[in-house]
Motif scaffolding. Structure first.
Motif, PDB file in Angstrom:
ATOM      1  N   GLN A   1       0.856  -1.187   0.000  1.00 16.85           N
ATOM      2  CA  GLN A   1       0.000   0.000   0.000  1.00 16.85           C
ATOM      3  C   GLN A   1       0.892   1.236   0.000  1.00 16.85           C
ATOM      4  O   GLN A   1       1.191   1.804   1.052  1.00 16.85           O
ATOM      5  N   LEU A   2       1.339   1.629  -1.178  1.00 22.40           N
ATOM      6  CA  LEU A   2       2.177   2.812  -1.341  1.00 22.40           C
ATOM      7  C   LEU A   2       1.761   3.539  -2.612  1.00 22.40           C
ATOM      8  O   LEU A   2       1.558   2.906  -3.654  1.00 22.40           O
ATOM      9  N   ASN A   3       1.653   4.844  -2.524  1.00 23.16           N
ATOM     10  CA  ASN A   3       1.310   5.629  -3.705  1.00 23.16           C
ATOM     11  C   ASN A   3       2.511   5.759  -4.629  1.00 23.16           C
ATOM     12  O   ASN A   3       3.670   5.692  -4.202  1.00 23.16           O
ATOM     13  N   GLY A   4       2.236   5.966  -5.917  1.00 25.15           N
ATOM     14  CA  GLY A   4       3.285   6.231  -6.888  1.00 25.15           C
ATOM     15  C   GLY A   4       4.049   5.012  -7.340  1.00 25.15           C
ATOM     16  O   GLY A   4       5.138   5.148  -7.912  1.00 25.15           O
ATOM     17  N   CYS A   5       3.515   3.833  -7.109  1.00 18.88           N
ATOM     18  CA  CYS A   5       4.193   2.600  -7.511  1.00 18.88           C
ATOM     19  C   CYS A   5       3.331   1.848  -8.528  1.00 18.88           C
ATOM     20  O   CYS A   5       2.155   2.160  -8.716  1.00 18.88           O
ATOM     21  N   ALA A   6       3.932   0.854  -9.176  1.00 20.58           N
ATOM     22  CA  ALA A   6       3.185   0.025 -10.120  1.00 20.58           C
ATOM     23  C   ALA A   6       2.177  -0.827  -9.357  1.00 20.58           C
ATOM     24  O   ALA A   6       2.527  -1.493  -8.378  1.00 20.58           O
ATOM     25  N   ASN A   7       0.941  -0.818  -9.797  1.00 17.84           N
ATOM     26  CA  ASN A   7      -0.116  -1.561  -9.131  1.00 17.84           C
ATOM     27  C   ASN A   7      -0.471  -2.821  -9.916  1.00 17.84           C
ATOM     28  O   ASN A   7      -0.507  -2.809 -11.148  1.00 17.84           O
ATOM     29  N   VAL A   8      -0.733  -3.880  -9.190  1.00 22.25           N
ATOM     30  CA  VAL A   8      -1.168  -5.121  -9.828  1.00 22.25           C
ATOM     31  C   VAL A   8      -1.977  -5.927  -8.821  1.00 22.25           C
ATOM     32  O   VAL A   8      -1.694  -5.922  -7.624  1.00 22.25           O
ATOM     33  N   ARG A   9      -3.000  -6.590  -9.328  1.00 23.35           N
ATOM     34  CA  ARG A   9      -3.759  -7.548  -8.526  1.00 23.35           C
ATOM     35  C   ARG A   9      -3.852  -8.825  -9.340  1.00 23.35           C
ATOM     36  O   ARG A   9      -4.374  -8.821 -10.455  1.00 23.35           O
ATOM     37  N   ASP A  10      -3.334  -9.906  -8.793  1.00 19.75           N
ATOM     38  CA  ASP A  10      -3.245 -11.148  -9.561  1.00 19.75           C
ATOM     39  C   ASP A  10      -3.382 -12.337  -8.629  1.00 19.75           C
ATOM     40  O   ASP A  10      -2.709 -12.425  -7.598  1.00 19.75           O
ATOM     41  N   GLU A  11      -4.272 -13.241  -8.974  1.00 22.33           N
ATOM     42  CA  GLU A  11      -4.432 -14.503  -8.257  1.00 22.33           C
ATOM     43  C   GLU A  11      -4.401 -15.608  -9.307  1.00 22.33           C
ATOM     44  O   GLU A  11      -5.356 -15.761 -10.071  1.00 22.33           O
ATOM     45  N   THR A  12      -3.307 -16.329  -9.365  1.00 21.84           N
ATOM     46  CA  THR A  12      -3.101 -17.322 -10.421  1.00 21.84           C
ATOM     47  C   THR A  12      -2.577 -18.612  -9.817  1.00 21.84           C
ATOM     48  O   THR A  12      -1.752 -18.599  -8.909  1.00 21.84           O
ATOM     49  N   LEU A  13      -3.066 -19.717 -10.351  1.00 24.47           N
ATOM     50  CA  LEU A  13      -2.555 -21.040 -10.001  1.00 24.47           C
ATOM     51  C   LEU A  13      -1.901 -21.634 -11.231  1.00 24.47           C
ATOM     52  O   LEU A  13      -2.470 -21.602 -12.330  1.00 24.47           O
ATOM     53  N   VAL A  14      -0.695 -22.163 -11.050  1.00 23.78           N
ATOM     54  CA  VAL A  14       0.081 -22.731 -12.147  1.00 23.78           C
ATOM     55  C   VAL A  14       0.092 -24.244 -11.997  1.00 23.78           C
ATOM     56  O   VAL A  14       0.425 -24.769 -10.926  1.00 23.78           O
ATOM     57  N   GLY A  15      -0.284 -24.938 -13.068  1.00 25.86           N
ATOM     58  CA  GLY A  15      -0.350 -26.387 -13.022  1.00 25.86           C
ATOM     59  C   GLY A  15       0.477 -27.051 -14.091  1.00 25.86           C
ATOM     60  O   GLY A  15       1.100 -26.391 -14.930  1.00 25.86           O
ATOM     61  N   THR A  16       0.469 -28.372 -14.107  1.00 30.93           N
ATOM     62  CA  THR A  16       1.243 -29.139 -15.078  1.00 30.93           C
ATOM     63  C   THR A  16       0.702 -29.006 -16.484  1.00 30.93           C
ATOM     64  O   THR A  16       1.427 -29.263 -17.456  1.00 30.93           O
TER      65      THR A  16
END
Length: 447
Positions: A320-335
């Motif tokens: 939680q900081l202003n002036g930074c790159a923002n991203v929201r990601d929820e990913t599952l990596v499988g075979t």
């Protein structure tokens, strides 16, 4: 982090972690391999957004249910409106908060929604919740700062009230254990308890989870839960405010009141991983710092590596900081591929395999509709244990980041460290601040 022996094991905290009656999976992941699955592209994720009108499966009709709101801040007022939209014959009949101005703000908002709440059912002070429980309400919405949640939940169940609890459920391990004990008591009394982990009721996420657990991306090898965004709000001390008043009004910036940002906010995304993977991690190794936050004692960011007993690792960050790159990601990596919880599944080369194209819903309303449905159909629901587990996962990452040490599941469930004061009155507050890494000295200066 102080620890002692505890008879609570990791298994005790797993509980019923799958919403909508699905059983917890025991074999959805394999030991980690070298996963090189390409994440969904921004165009793929953007295409998953829907324009169809929202769909809410509302609660069935029934006798009037009278709710009391404990905690009349912004989230509390929002929860009250979500509850009123969840089905017919629902009312807010009583309000409680430490501060009179918060009660009046909620009262004004609810008056505009046809809720006429008299002075006699508006309660102020640290004991306001007790007076509300005696005011004739059938159920309780609790949206106070999380420090108070275990105490308020216990009182509500003792009063035989159905309860909605905002997340997180506590700020420390003793609080989590209290929540679990109260949840057991609520279950024995046939009370319905629902918690504010509304992402479990978002339609695209439900469909992604179903496909992941059915094996569409193969065996899960790794996961990431990232929420990097700008700073939240804060309050400036005003003349006449005591230290206690200032801290409670500024609660989202103080660890003893909120649990820190990994507990207060990132619990949503850690809970999503628990919901899909079906088991909590066995160890956390984290880092973080207080960098620019103008008030409070919380960290501005956390980065935690959670490891599971099958070799899977979860990369978890929140900032939680202003002036930074923002991203929201929820990913599952499988075979076989990867799944983004926004509604996109790709193969290992990044080719689209599936994209959600169904209706959208408002999960903040849906969770209340499910709660009221459980009450009216006399089929109790109780999600407090699974959200207690998610709260504990967040505390595990926080404590590792605070201490610089690896924290195991057994370590965290044995903790006896309690955050915050034990007596509540408007005046000075004596708390132990979030400490730097103990026993770690800086390196020698360079000549």
């Amino acid at each position: 982090m102080k620890t002692d022996k505890s008879d609570l094991t990791r298994r005790d905290f797993i509980g019923s972690v799958a919403a909508f009656g699905a059983a917890a999976a025991s074999g959805c992941a394999m030991p980690a391999k070298s996963a090189a699955t390409r994440p969904p592209s921004q165009s793929q994720l953007g295409a998953a957004a829907q324009t169809a009108p929202p769909v809410i499966v509302k609660a069935p009709d029934g006798p009037v249910l009278k709710a009391g709101l404990i905690g009349c801040g912004g989230r509390g007022r929002g929860a009250a409106l979500n509850f009123l939209n969840a089905g017919p014959h629902l009312q807010i009949t009583a309000l409680a908060d430490v501060f009179a101005d918060r009660v009046e703000a909620a009262r004004r908002d609810l008056n505009q929604k046809g809720q006429d709440i008299p002075d006699s059912r508006c309660f102020v002070g640290f004991d306001a919740y007790q007076k509300l429980l005696e005011s004739g309400v059938d159920l309780v919405l609790n949206a106070t700062p999380p420090h108070f949640r275990p105490m308020h939940f216990a009182a509500a169940v003792d009063a035989r009230k159905h309860v909605f609890l905002e997340k997180p459920l506590a700020v420390d391990v003793p609080g989590v254990k209290s929540i679990q004990a109260t949840a057991d008591r609520a279950e024995s009394l046939g009370l319905s308890v629902l918690t504010g982990t509304q992402l479990r009721r978002e339609l695209p996420r439900i469909e992604v989870r179903k496909r992941v657990r059915d094996g569409m991306i193969g065996d899960v090898e790794a996961a990431r839960a990232i929420r990097n965004q700008g700073a939240l709000w804060y309050r400036v001390p005003q003349p006449g405010w005591s230290e206690m008043e200032y801290m409670i009004r500024d609660w989202v910036n103080w660890t003893w009141l909120s649990g820190d940002i990994i507990v207060e906010q990132h619990i949503h995304h850690l809970d999503q991983m628990l919901w899909i993977l079906g088991t909590p991690p066995i160890k956390a190794v984290g880092m973080g710092a207080h960098v620019r936050r103008p008030t409070g004692d919380q960290y501005d960011f956390f980065s935690v590596d959670y490891s599971f007993d099958n070799g899977v690792h979860l990369h978890s960050t929140i900032r939680q900081l202003n002036g930074c790159a923002n991203v929201r990601d929820e990913t599952l990596v499988g075979t076989k591929g990867s799944a983004n919880l926004n509604g996109v599944i790709t193969d290992r080369s990044g080719k689209l395999l599936w994209r959600y194209d169904g209706p959208t819903n408002d999960p903040l309303v849906q969770e209340h509709a499910d709660w009221v449905t459980a009450i009216r159909t006399r089929k109790p629901i109780n999600t407090a244990k699974e959200t207690a587990t998610a709260t504990l996962i967040a505390i595990m990452g926080r404590d590792s980041s605070y201490t610089g040490k690896a924290v195991t599941w057994d370590d965290v469930v044995a903790s006896t460290e309690r955050l915050g004061p034990t007596e509540y009155a408007m005046g000075p507050v004596s708390i132990k601040p979030a400490a730097p890494v103990p026993g770690v000295e800086p390196g020698p200066p360079i000549a």
